[in-house]
Write a protein that holds these residues in place. Sequence first.
Motif, PDB file in Angstrom:
ATOM      1  N   UNK A  13      -4.916  -5.141  -5.511  1.00  0.00           N
ATOM      2  CA  UNK A  13      -5.659  -4.609  -4.365  1.00  0.00           C
ATOM      3  C   UNK A  13      -4.770  -3.731  -3.495  1.00  0.00           C
ATOM      4  N   UNK A  14      -3.523  -4.133  -3.302  1.00  0.00           N
ATOM      5  CA  UNK A  14      -2.587  -3.320  -2.530  1.00  0.00           C
ATOM      6  C   UNK A  14      -2.236  -2.038  -3.272  1.00  0.00           C
ATOM      7  N   UNK A  28       0.816  -1.216   0.000  1.00  0.00           N
ATOM      8  CA  UNK A  28       0.000   0.000   0.000  1.00  0.00           C
ATOM      9  C   UNK A  28       0.851   1.270   0.000  1.00  0.00           C
ATOM     10  N   UNK A  29       2.169   1.103   0.052  1.00  0.00           N
ATOM     11  CA  UNK A  29       3.065   2.253   0.055  1.00  0.00           C
ATOM     12  C   UNK A  29       3.304   2.851   1.430  1.00  0.00           C
ATOM     13  N   UNK A  30       2.642   2.313   2.434  1.00  0.00           N
ATOM     14  CA  UNK A  30       2.706   2.892   3.779  1.00  0.00           C
ATOM     15  C   UNK A  30       3.181   1.826   4.767  1.00  0.00           C
ATOM     16  N   UNK A  64      -2.427   2.301  -2.529  1.00  0.00           N
ATOM     17  CA  UNK A  64      -1.335   3.252  -2.747  1.00  0.00           C
ATOM     18  C   UNK A  64      -1.754   4.347  -3.724  1.00  0.00           C
ATOM     19  N   UNK A  65      -2.425   3.960  -4.787  1.00  0.00           N
ATOM     20  CA  UNK A  65      -2.819   4.952  -5.802  1.00  0.00           C
ATOM     21  C   UNK A  65      -3.865   5.921  -5.263  1.00  0.00           C
ATOM     22  N   UNK A  66      -4.713   5.441  -4.377  1.00  0.00           N
ATOM     23  CA  UNK A  66      -5.706   6.326  -3.782  1.00  0.00           C
ATOM     24  C   UNK A  66      -5.036   7.358  -2.876  1.00  0.00           C
ATOM     25  N   UNK A  94       7.161   2.293  -7.037  1.00  0.00           N
ATOM     26  CA  UNK A  94       6.647   1.170  -6.258  1.00  0.00           C
ATOM     27  C   UNK A  94       6.137   0.076  -7.176  1.00  0.00           C
ATOM     28  N   UNK A  95       6.582  -1.148  -6.923  1.00  0.00           N
ATOM     29  CA  UNK A  95       6.173  -2.303  -7.719  1.00  0.00           C
ATOM     30  C   UNK A  95       5.541  -3.335  -6.795  1.00  0.00           C
TER      31      UNK A  95
END
Length: 200
Positions: free
Chosen positions: A76-77, A53-55, A81-83, A70-71
Amino acid sequence: MNVNPKDTHAVYERQATEFDKRRSKALFEARWLARFTASLKPGDHVLDLGCGSGDPIARWFMAEGFAVTGVDFSEAMLAIARERWPDGDWRHADMREFELEQQFDGIIAWDSFFHLTADEQKNCIARMAHHLRPGGMLMLTVGPRAGEVSGTVGEELVYHASLSPADYAICLEENELRMTGFLAEDPETQSRTVLMACKI
């Protein structure tokens, strides 16, 4: 052990929201992240493999002024992150097969690389070395010893594997990487085992 490595992707797709909710955002990784970036400078490009999720990992790099790609193999994950960071560079790919047309100043695979089998890990290290510029840094969380174990993602079991520290050192050397740090079951990182290397 009755956990199949082929199930990992489906588990993350099902458990993405729950995993993100439970994932500590307290940045207990900060000391290792600072060590990893000690030889980098703001604006340098970092590849976060298995970014989820980037976090909090990708978030930390972005806050520190690094360019982040980010890869992750879980749509779903990545959706989470994109949101959160719609302008971020989030890419859907499997770390066992990723091929990006660039080299990076640093590559990190925190809480992701150990989902690969031993052979997949060796191949992935070669792939990561190919994507690192000379002098670039690599940091992975691995196991403290060779073997296969299970972990959890949300409510489900997932596969983990590791080489021995000596075998990691050999594999790194074969790919023009030099191990610069290894700490087994670091209590400051909730007992994660951390490996760092530099591209020669």
